[in-house]
Design an enzyme around this catalytic site. Structure first.
Site, mmCIF file in Angstrom:
data_model
loop_
_atom_site.group_PDB
_atom_site.id
_atom_site.type_symbol
_atom_site.label_atom_id
_atom_site.label_comp_id
_atom_site.label_asym_id
_atom_site.label_seq_id
_atom_site.Cartn_x
_atom_site.Cartn_y
_atom_site.Cartn_z
ATOM 1 N N ASP A 164 8.550 37.105 36.481
ATOM 2 C CA ASP A 164 8.506 35.782 35.506
ATOM 3 C C ASP A 164 9.522 36.063 34.634
ATOM 4 O O ASP A 164 10.111 35.331 33.619
ATOM 5 C CB ASP A 164 7.440 34.855 35.174
ATOM 6 C CG ASP A 164 5.854 34.502 36.719
ATOM 7 O OD1 ASP A 164 6.946 33.847 37.616
ATOM 8 O OD2 ASP A 164 5.327 35.068 36.896
ATOM 9 N N HIS A 180 25.775 40.311 25.737
ATOM 10 C CA HIS A 180 24.790 40.702 26.856
ATOM 11 C C HIS A 180 25.419 39.681 28.251
ATOM 12 O O HIS A 180 24.088 40.157 28.461
ATOM 13 C CB HIS A 180 24.339 41.069 26.761
ATOM 14 C CG HIS A 180 22.568 40.408 25.704
ATOM 15 N ND1 HIS A 180 23.532 40.435 24.209
ATOM 16 C CD2 HIS A 180 21.541 39.243 26.361
ATOM 17 C CE1 HIS A 180 22.420 39.277 24.482
ATOM 18 N NE2 HIS A 180 21.141 38.865 25.447
ATOM 19 N N ASP A 240 24.539 36.204 28.204
ATOM 20 C CA ASP A 240 23.832 35.129 27.801
ATOM 21 C C ASP A 240 23.929 33.871 27.124
ATOM 22 O O ASP A 240 23.457 33.064 26.683
ATOM 23 C CB ASP A 240 22.102 35.286 27.525
ATOM 24 C CG ASP A 240 21.654 35.698 26.544
ATOM 25 O OD1 ASP A 240 22.114 36.099 25.672
ATOM 26 O OD2 ASP A 240 20.762 36.177 25.875
ATOM 27 N N ASP A 292 17.416 42.497 20.207
ATOM 28 C CA ASP A 292 18.322 43.298 19.999
ATOM 29 C C ASP A 292 18.624 44.939 19.874
ATOM 30 O O ASP A 292 17.525 45.121 18.491
ATOM 31 C CB ASP A 292 18.739 42.784 18.588
ATOM 32 C CG ASP A 292 20.589 43.100 17.509
ATOM 33 O OD1 ASP A 292 20.751 43.883 18.524
ATOM 34 O OD2 ASP A 292 21.210 43.265 17.502
ATOM 35 N N HIS A 303 5.931 36.856 18.929
ATOM 36 C CA HIS A 303 6.664 35.551 18.426
ATOM 37 C C HIS A 303 7.656 35.306 19.527
ATOM 38 O O HIS A 303 7.785 33.204 19.698
ATOM 39 C CB HIS A 303 8.046 35.182 17.373
ATOM 40 C CG HIS A 303 8.284 33.881 17.729
ATOM 41 N ND1 HIS A 303 8.679 33.219 16.255
ATOM 42 C CD2 HIS A 303 10.167 34.394 17.489
ATOM 43 C CE1 HIS A 303 9.931 32.523 16.314
ATOM 44 N NE2 HIS A 303 10.162 33.625 16.817
ATOM 45 N N GLU A 304 8.288 35.912 20.670
ATOM 46 C CA GLU A 304 9.596 35.571 21.861
ATOM 47 C C GLU A 304 8.352 34.982 22.551
ATOM 48 O O GLU A 304 8.845 34.594 23.646
ATOM 49 C CB GLU A 304 10.224 36.831 21.957
ATOM 50 C CG GLU A 304 11.452 36.986 20.651
ATOM 51 C CD GLU A 304 12.189 36.042 20.469
ATOM 52 O OE1 GLU A 304 12.081 35.209 21.275
ATOM 53 O OE2 GLU A 304 12.480 35.689 19.165
ATOM 54 N N HIS A 356 8.171 31.672 22.597
ATOM 55 C CA HIS A 356 9.517 30.875 23.478
ATOM 56 C C HIS A 356 9.314 30.625 24.902
ATOM 57 O O HIS A 356 9.500 29.831 25.573
ATOM 58 C CB HIS A 356 10.706 31.479 22.652
ATOM 59 C CG HIS A 356 10.768 31.231 21.262
ATOM 60 N ND1 HIS A 356 10.642 30.182 19.961
ATOM 61 C CD2 HIS A 356 10.908 32.173 20.386
ATOM 62 C CE1 HIS A 356 11.279 30.486 19.472
ATOM 63 N NE2 HIS A 356 11.654 31.735 19.452
#
Length: 161
Positions: free
Chosen positions: A71, A81, A83, A108, A136-137, A140
């Site tokens: 997922d 890269h 996207d 990164d 944090h990510e 998202h």
């Protein structure tokens, strides 16, 4: 996106349209780009970050070896890269993740990521705490946008060290 805060209560900001994982989702799988040769310590940082979200949501996260079937797909990349969100080198954009149900989570590769120990004790002047950024990510990936509350995990910026 801004949080709507009044009387000390803040409403969480979501991505536009409030994308979500399918109703009833209780477990999400994650995998690392097979081109990465991440050590166990680095993988443990991600497990810790996912565990932070498991503590405050009804979702559990399980690592899988199937990158294509996962997922959430995690990888470290440099520059463009593929996207549409190229990385810019040390200390600019540290990472980005896409909303449900996309699940892409990119970091990164050129950053000075701290995996073990306290980032404040690092000898690297540009040291960045990998676990903090990962938490944090993952927010998202779960559909959360940025917070306007400085110090909140979903605040859009972080300082080195």
């Amino acid at each position: 996106m801004k949080n709507n805060c009044s009387k000390g209560r803040c409403i969480t900001a979501f991505f536009p349209g409030k994308p979500r994982w399918p109703a009833g989702t209780r477990t999400l799988t994650y995998a690392f780009d097979p081109n990465e040769n991440l050590d166990d310590a680095t993988k443990q940082v991600f497990a810790n970050a996912f565990n932070q979200w498991s503590k405050v949501t009804t979702i559990t996260f399980t690592e899988t070896t199937s990158y294509r079937g996962a997922d959430i797909k995690i990888g470290f990349y440099s520059g463009d890269h593929g996207d549409g969100e190229p990385f810019d080198g040390v200390l600019g954009t540290l990472a980005h993740a896409f909303s449900p149900t996309d699940g892409r989570f990119h970091l990164d590769k050129s950053e000075d990521w701290v995996v073990n120990g306290d980032v404040r004790e690092s000898s690297l002047s540009n040291a960045i705490d990998l676990e903090f950024v990962a938490v944090h990510e993952i927010g998202h990936v779960l559909g959360l946008g940025h917070s306007s509350v400085e110090g909140a995990i979903m605040y859009p910026t972080i300082s080195s060290n």
